[in-house]
Scaffold this active site. Structure first.
Site, mmCIF file in Angstrom:
data_model
loop_
_atom_site.group_PDB
_atom_site.id
_atom_site.type_symbol
_atom_site.label_atom_id
_atom_site.label_comp_id
_atom_site.label_asym_id
_atom_site.label_seq_id
_atom_site.Cartn_x
_atom_site.Cartn_y
_atom_site.Cartn_z
ATOM 1 N N ASN A 169 0.794 -1.232 0.000
ATOM 2 C CA ASN A 169 0.000 0.000 0.000
ATOM 3 C C ASN A 169 0.828 1.286 0.000
ATOM 4 O O ASN A 169 0.354 2.311 -0.458
ATOM 5 C CB ASN A 169 -1.034 -0.009 1.147
ATOM 6 C CG ASN A 169 -0.401 -0.066 2.512
ATOM 7 O OD1 ASN A 169 0.747 -0.460 2.658
ATOM 8 N ND2 ASN A 169 -1.139 0.340 3.522
ATOM 9 N N GLU A 265 5.665 -3.566 11.678
ATOM 10 C CA GLU A 265 4.482 -2.704 11.605
ATOM 11 C C GLU A 265 3.388 -3.563 10.993
ATOM 12 O O GLU A 265 3.512 -3.965 9.830
ATOM 13 C CB GLU A 265 4.720 -1.517 10.685
ATOM 14 C CG GLU A 265 5.881 -0.634 11.080
ATOM 15 C CD GLU A 265 6.149 0.428 10.029
ATOM 16 O OE1 GLU A 265 6.517 1.526 10.414
ATOM 17 O OE2 GLU A 265 6.005 0.156 8.826
ATOM 18 N N CYS A 299 -2.977 1.301 6.949
ATOM 19 C CA CYS A 299 -2.968 0.668 8.272
ATOM 20 C C CYS A 299 -3.611 1.589 9.292
ATOM 21 O O CYS A 299 -4.125 1.152 10.312
ATOM 22 C CB CYS A 299 -1.542 0.345 8.691
ATOM 23 S SG CYS A 299 -0.495 1.795 8.749
HETATM 24 P P1 NAP Z 1 1.118 -8.794 3.470
HETATM 25 O O1 NAP Z 1 0.278 -9.592 2.566
HETATM 26 O O2 NAP Z 1 1.322 -9.268 4.846
HETATM 27 O O3 NAP Z 1 2.519 -8.597 2.721
HETATM 28 C C1 NAP Z 1 3.524 -7.754 3.249
HETATM 29 C C2 NAP Z 1 4.866 -8.197 2.733
HETATM 30 O O4 NAP Z 1 5.182 -9.476 3.291
HETATM 31 C C3 NAP Z 1 4.928 -8.377 1.221
HETATM 32 O O5 NAP Z 1 6.193 -8.013 0.762
HETATM 33 C C4 NAP Z 1 4.718 -9.878 1.078
HETATM 34 O O6 NAP Z 1 5.214 -10.394 -0.118
HETATM 35 C C5 NAP Z 1 5.531 -10.375 2.248
HETATM 36 N N1 NAP Z 1 5.241 -11.732 2.662
HETATM 37 C C6 NAP Z 1 4.091 -12.428 2.534
HETATM 38 N N2 NAP Z 1 4.230 -13.667 3.075
HETATM 39 C C7 NAP Z 1 5.498 -13.750 3.546
HETATM 40 C C8 NAP Z 1 6.248 -14.752 4.199
HETATM 41 N N3 NAP Z 1 5.734 -15.940 4.493
HETATM 42 N N4 NAP Z 1 7.517 -14.502 4.522
HETATM 43 C C9 NAP Z 1 8.067 -13.299 4.250
HETATM 44 N N5 NAP Z 1 7.409 -12.308 3.624
HETATM 45 C C10 NAP Z 1 6.138 -12.524 3.282
HETATM 46 O O7 NAP Z 1 0.533 -7.301 3.590
HETATM 47 P P2 NAP Z 1 0.009 -6.353 2.438
HETATM 48 O O8 NAP Z 1 -1.325 -6.826 1.990
HETATM 49 O O9 NAP Z 1 1.089 -6.134 1.436
HETATM 50 O O10 NAP Z 1 -0.140 -4.987 3.237
HETATM 51 C C11 NAP Z 1 -1.307 -4.635 3.919
HETATM 52 C C12 NAP Z 1 -1.156 -4.928 5.407
HETATM 53 O O11 NAP Z 1 -0.048 -4.194 5.906
HETATM 54 C C13 NAP Z 1 -2.359 -4.455 6.212
HETATM 55 O O12 NAP Z 1 -2.630 -5.387 7.218
HETATM 56 C C14 NAP Z 1 -1.886 -3.137 6.797
HETATM 57 O O13 NAP Z 1 -2.557 -2.754 7.978
HETATM 58 C C15 NAP Z 1 -0.442 -3.447 7.055
HETATM 59 N N6 NAP Z 1 0.329 -2.219 7.108
HETATM 60 C C16 NAP Z 1 0.754 -1.811 8.335
HETATM 61 C C17 NAP Z 1 1.425 -0.616 8.447
HETATM 62 C C18 NAP Z 1 1.878 -0.119 9.781
HETATM 63 O O14 NAP Z 1 2.646 0.816 9.788
HETATM 64 N N7 NAP Z 1 1.444 -0.685 10.887
HETATM 65 C C19 NAP Z 1 1.687 0.163 7.308
HETATM 66 C C20 NAP Z 1 1.230 -0.291 6.069
HETATM 67 C C21 NAP Z 1 0.553 -1.494 5.983
HETATM 68 P P3 NAP Z 1 4.225 -10.641 -1.368
HETATM 69 O O15 NAP Z 1 3.652 -9.326 -1.724
HETATM 70 O O16 NAP Z 1 5.132 -11.209 -2.360
HETATM 71 O O17 NAP Z 1 3.197 -11.610 -0.867
#
Ligand code: NAP
Length: 494
Positions: A169, A265, A299
């Site tokens: 995002n 995060e 987030c």
């Molecule tokens: P995600 O699906 O968890 O993916 C995040 C990252 O992790 C991507 O690079 C993803 O790669 C990677 N990943 C997935 N499975 C993995 C594994 N088993 N081992 C290592 N890496 C892995 O999250 P998203 O959909 O991209 O982002 C949205 C989420 O992020 C929401 O829950 C949001 O609240 C949270 N977020 C939190 C913050 C904060 O500051 N707290 C800020 C922004 C977003 P792939 O894309 O290749 O699957």
């Protein structure tokens, strides 16, 4: 010219296949396996990322190890210069990078440009702030039973190799917020971009490389989390993992990583608590913006609103009055679109729709929205929601906000504190003192009084408790997280 600056990133085929960076050059993987990236706006192909092999990951780790030692030995003033130059390159290519970002993840041009500009400003701020980082000396005789026989020299040093994993995002900003502090503190970074958003993130990495980050200090490995994630996070070459993403992914990584330093995060699921004396116009505006900006895919988005019956009834009236002026769903490239474009994929939209459906089945009512076309989910407001219903229990990563009626403030505080998440919460009231009293009872990272949850300004501490995160971000805090203390104790001869 952007074409020249970013030339080495891809093979220029149709669609372009993006390379990975092995520490020395952008190269093609031996795997021959690629993942296509489709724009959420119209499903057109933006390009493809390669899935690197285990052998290639091992080679990257070796390159990082050698590169790190040299990089840490590079004078800080030179590392600072390189970061400022990277920020300048990003500003220089603002239009090009914003256009790419808008297409790849379906952000409006306005939101994309603000992400690019904020990223350049953030890198500059890190580079300035790092120069105020200091070690300290400690005298032993402060502690009972000790004389002056020992002096502690406390330095800050790099962890070694940091694995940086960014989400879709904010693929540019949340990549820079990992790379800049880790590099400035002398770490090597192995960067795993998100798959969707990965093309924009690789462009950002190129700005660091072209600015002069030397061999091995920064590497970029691509491939889906399910393909390469487990191997990366459990790799013995990694000393620290800085990750942003879903709470489920975070938990899975924490289990696999073993004894590594983790800075996470994760998901938000943020509440807004509206007190009876709140300024309804301001509150409605903040809730609309907070719930629907970038189609609720932040987030820090507001996911549920709590208030007593009369308060919620008047708030709902004002929100419905303001909605037509503030929200218009459509192609994010169109100037008519306000706040709500597509969500990241059709699959994500289907998931959001199913959570809305399950919540309605459990007894909630749809005030507005609720329908979906391809990746476009209508801005949706649900009422009569209870905390155990799916739209509040889960983090709905889309333009959906739930209204929960409470009998008093105590019940609202109980609901917020019982949540599995704890990133931020908002309290709306015209009595700031009363807002502070409530804020002190909330177990979340940050409480916003009379504003929607947000990450900025970026030098404020930013953290989540419970399933929302580990460690603290924010410029100075991130620099601290990306380094460790090294005490050296001089024992004086007696
Ligand atoms: P995600 O699906 O968890 O993916 C995040 C990252 O992790 C991507 O690079 C993803 O790669 C990677 N990943 C997935 N499975 C993995 C594994 N088993 N081992 C290592 N890496 C892995 O999250 P998203 O959909 O991209 O982002 C949205 C989420 O992020 C929401 O829950 C949001 O609240 C949270 N977020 C939190 C913050 C904060 O500051 N707290 C800020 C922004 C977003 P792939 O894309 O290749 O699957």
């Amino acid at each position: 010219m952007p074409e020249e600056f970013f030339e080495t990133l891809s093979n220029h085929a149709t669609p372009p296949v993006y390379r990975f960076f092995n520490g020395k050059e952008w190269v093609e993987s031996a795997s021959g396996k690629t993942v296509e990236i489709h724009s959420p706006i119209d499903d057109s192909v933006v390009g493809a990322l390669q899935v690197v092999t285990i052998v290639e990951i091992d080679a990257v780790m070796t390159s990082a190890k050698t590169g790190q030692a040299k990089w840490e030995a590079t004078p800080l003033n030179q590392r600072v210069k390189i970061m400022h130059l990277a920020a300048d390159w990003i500003r220089h290519f603002e239009e090009y990078l914003s256009t790419l970002l808008a297409k790849e993840i379906g952000k409006s041009m306005g939101e994309a440009k603000s992400e690019i500009v904020r990223t350049a400003d953030l890198i500059d701020y890190y580079a300035d702030e790092v120069q105020s980082m200091r070690g300290e000396t400690l005298d032993s005789d402060n502690f009972p039973g000790y004389d002056k026989g020992r002096i502690g020299l406390i330095e800050r040093v790099a962890w070694g190799t940091v694995l940086a994993i960014a989400p879709f995002n904010y693929p540019v900003n949340l990549t820079a917020s990992k790379l800049a502090p880790a590099l400035l503190m002398g770490n090597a970074v192995v960067f795993k971009p998100p798959t969707q958003g990965g093309i924009s993130a690789l462009h950002l990495a190129q700005a660091f490389l072209k600015a002069g980050v030397p061999e091995g200090a920064l590497t970029c490995v691509t491939g889906t989390g399910s393909d390469i994630g487990d191997y990366l996070v459990s790799h013995p070459g990694i000393d620290c993992i800085t990750f942003t993403g879903n709470s489920d992914t975070g938990e899975a990584i924490a289990k696999k990583a073993g004894m590594k330093t983790l800075v996470f995060e994760c998901g938000g699921n943020n509440p807004a608590l509206v007190l009876p004396d709140a300024d309804m116009n301001l509150t409605a505006r903040e809730i609309i913006k907070g719930a629907f900006s970038y189609a609720g895919q932040r987030c820090t988005a507001i996911k549920y609103v709590l208030g007593m019956p009369d308060t919620l009834a008047s708030l709902q009236t004002v929100i419905m009055k303001q909605m037509p002026e503030l929200v218009h769903m459509g192609d994010p490239r169109s100037p008519e679109t306000k706040l709500v474009g597509p969500v990241v994929s059709i699959a994500a939209a289907e998931h959001i729709q199913s959570l809305i459906g399950e919540t309605v089945k459990a007894g909630a009512k749809i005030i507005t929205g609720g329908r979906r076309t391809n990746a476009f989910v209508e801005p949706t407001i649900l009422s009569d929601v209870r905390p155990e219903m799916p739209a509040v229990r889960e983090e709905v990563f889309g333009p959906v906000v739930s209204f929960i009626t409470v009998k008093d403030i105590g019940e609202a505080v109980g609901i917020i504190n019982a949540s599995r998440f704890g990133l931020q919460a908002s309290v709306f009231t015209q009595d700031e003192g009363a807002g502070i009293v409530v804020a002190k009872q909330l177990n979340v990272g940050t409480v916003q009084i009379n504003g929607s949850p947000q990450r900025g300004p970026d030098h404020f501490p930013f953290l989540g408790v419970k399933r929302s995160g580990l460690g603290v971000q924010g410029v100075h805090y991130s620099l601290e997280e990306m380094s460790r203390l090294r005490p050296i104790v001089i024992n004086k001869p007696r």
